[in-house]
Design a protein around this motif. Sequence first.
Motif, PDB file in Angstrom:
ATOM      1  N   ILE A  92       0.867  -1.148   0.087  1.00  0.00           N
ATOM      2  CA  ILE A  92      -0.039  -0.108   0.119  1.00  0.00           C
ATOM      3  C   ILE A  92       0.786   1.226   0.057  1.00  0.00           C
ATOM      4  N   PRO A  93       0.597   2.056  -0.850  1.00  0.00           N
ATOM      5  CA  PRO A  93       1.499   3.384  -0.809  1.00  0.00           C
ATOM      6  C   PRO A  93       1.575   4.107   0.352  1.00  0.00           C
ATOM      7  N   THR A  94       2.681   4.353   0.901  1.00  0.00           N
ATOM      8  CA  THR A  94       3.053   4.829   2.354  1.00  0.00           C
ATOM      9  C   THR A  94       4.142   5.526   2.132  1.00  0.00           C
ATOM     10  N   THR A  95       4.378   6.710   3.261  1.00  0.00           N
ATOM     11  CA  THR A  95       5.653   7.063   3.673  1.00  0.00           C
ATOM     12  C   THR A  95       6.314   5.827   4.458  1.00  0.00           C
ATOM     13  N   ARG A  96       7.624   6.267   4.368  1.00  0.00           N
ATOM     14  CA  ARG A  96       8.417   4.984   5.120  1.00  0.00           C
ATOM     15  C   ARG A  96       9.231   5.470   6.190  1.00  0.00           C
ATOM     16  N   SER A  97       9.707   4.393   7.029  1.00  0.00           N
ATOM     17  CA  SER A  97      10.426   4.930   8.177  1.00  0.00           C
ATOM     18  C   SER A  97      11.763   4.491   8.030  1.00  0.00           C
ATOM     19  N   ARG A 146      11.423  10.063   8.532  1.00  0.00           N
ATOM     20  CA  ARG A 146      10.497   9.677   7.740  1.00  0.00           C
ATOM     21  C   ARG A 146      10.942   9.817   6.175  1.00  0.00           C
ATOM     22  N   VAL A 147      10.572   9.079   5.313  1.00  0.00           N
ATOM     23  CA  VAL A 147      10.820   9.206   3.761  1.00  0.00           C
ATOM     24  C   VAL A 147       9.441   9.319   3.015  1.00  0.00           C
ATOM     25  N   ALA A 148       9.382  10.101   2.518  1.00  0.00           N
ATOM     26  CA  ALA A 148       8.182  10.387   1.857  1.00  0.00           C
ATOM     27  C   ALA A 148       8.172  10.950   0.278  1.00  0.00           C
ATOM     28  N   SER A 149       7.409  10.547  -0.544  1.00  0.00           N
ATOM     29  CA  SER A 149       7.445  11.017  -2.031  1.00  0.00           C
ATOM     30  C   SER A 149       7.576  12.702  -2.040  1.00  0.00           C
ATOM     31  N   SER A 150       6.659  13.083  -0.935  1.00  0.00           N
ATOM     32  CA  SER A 150       6.585  14.475  -0.766  1.00  0.00           C
ATOM     33  C   SER A 150       5.616  14.717   0.400  1.00  0.00           C
ATOM     34  N   HIS A 151       5.626  15.926   1.172  1.00  0.00           N
ATOM     35  CA  HIS A 151       4.875  16.135   2.145  1.00  0.00           C
ATOM     36  C   HIS A 151       4.037  17.267   1.740  1.00  0.00           C
TER      37      HIS A 151
END
Length: 491
Positions: A152-157, A180-185
């Motif tokens: 499931i699309p998600t931010t990661r740790s 946190r790693v995200a495609s963007s915030h």
Amino acid sequence: MKENINPFGTGWNLDNSYSKLPDIFYTEQKPTPVRRPELVMFNNALAESIGLDPVQLNNPKAAEIFAGNQIPEGSVPIAQAYAGHQFEHFTMLGDGRALLLGEQITPEGKRLDIQLKGSGRTAYSRGGDGKAALGPMLREYLISEAMYGLGIPTTRSLAVATTGESVIREMPLPGAVLTRVASSHIRVGTFQFVSKWGTDEELKALADYTWERHFSDIDEGENRYLAMLKEVIRRQAELIAAWQLVGFIHGVMNTDNMVICGETIDYGPCAFMDVYDPSTVFSSIDARGRYAYGNQSGIAEWNLSRFAETLLPLISDDHHQAKVLAMEALVEYHRLFERCWLAGMRAKLGIFHEELQDEKLIGELLEIMRKNQADFTNMFRVLTLDRPEESELYEKEEFLRWLTSWQSRLERQDETKEDSIKLMREYNPAIIPRNHRVEEALDAAVKQGDYEVMKRLLHVLSKPFAYTAEQDEYATPPKPSSSPYRTFCGT
Ligand code: AMP
Ligand code: MG
């Protein structure tokens, strides 16, 4: 004296494109140094996949970076401004306890936000202390990685570092910082913020930035902002359907907790449902059940309407025309959601092609499950294992009748039983992060400093569709309890 870690060879490749937006969107801010950083969790696989060196970084010395005492090479930390509807109330928010270190450009050329959460006060902290407690940061780490495992699309740790300091909540708790790693915030709330307090030029700057960052490979048609709205709607429909299909309850779907790129973000009071019941709510602050399991799709639609409103001036100079176009895009949401959800439910039942009657068949099963308080995950698990006799409903007449209609539905398709089982195994996780298992893991870590329970749980959750013997014990639902499970906002 603190030893410096080698800033070279660690793989940091940070850019700061967000800082090129107008000033209104952010404030430069350094993390607040902490007393005694210690790296307690580090995600080697994620580090490697984004070009970071796990040997250099999964290292006690690197705790200085992940607790905010040292800034990685190339980082210009900022707090991002945003607003949001918290429940129904619109308010100014912003990163009150988080900082964007920069955007890591991965070896494949992807651009990913690296954010510290719990790194101290910012211009947007309002009355808060800017800090985070260890338990909630580990919880976000665990559940976000479980969501990733579920596809499931998600931010990661990437990491959790403890600070050696206490944060004061109802009682003193160990402090920690999550990376946190995200495609963007970029949130719905970011658009609401600029729509309310910015100029038309600033709104356009954000929309164009977002377009370039997330949507430049889709057809812009006559109007890129309308194309963007449609794509955001599509991604949310897919995302929420994916949540529903595994029983994930986000718990706080405020507009500031919905990101434009379509990832799941902000794992505060979230939890997975055990017993199937659309009215399930875990969050202690959601007294009226606004964010109940069965409401999530409707809430996403509501949030998307708030997003659409911010884009109106960009969609057309003619306000009426802009509204008509946005409405046409929004009415698609429900159809897209239903289509994704139905497709997923068919797959969960091993059905390959559409029949008009499928919706009824699915609805009947869910109603039997609701009435008899069946465990959501385990119902589909026993069907996948072809062991329906292990279901707690096997004694029930109505369930046996349903099994017969399901069997005849499967017999009406050309695919074999084995084909169906293969399909079901791809869609029905053998395990989810059960609340009692999550609590057990967090308790061991926070109270005893024992991270092994959490690491074992992370390990089995990394391949939830594997159906290994090792996973069996993690499939057991919690014992019946007199008090319902409660979650709290991640503070
Ligand atoms: P959240 O519930 O984590 O989505 O946060 C909602 C808003 O409250 C965001 O603007 C956060 O930055 C802010 N916030 C949450 N906790 C704190 C804190 N301890 N200190 C300052 N701001 C906070
Ligand atoms: Mg939030």
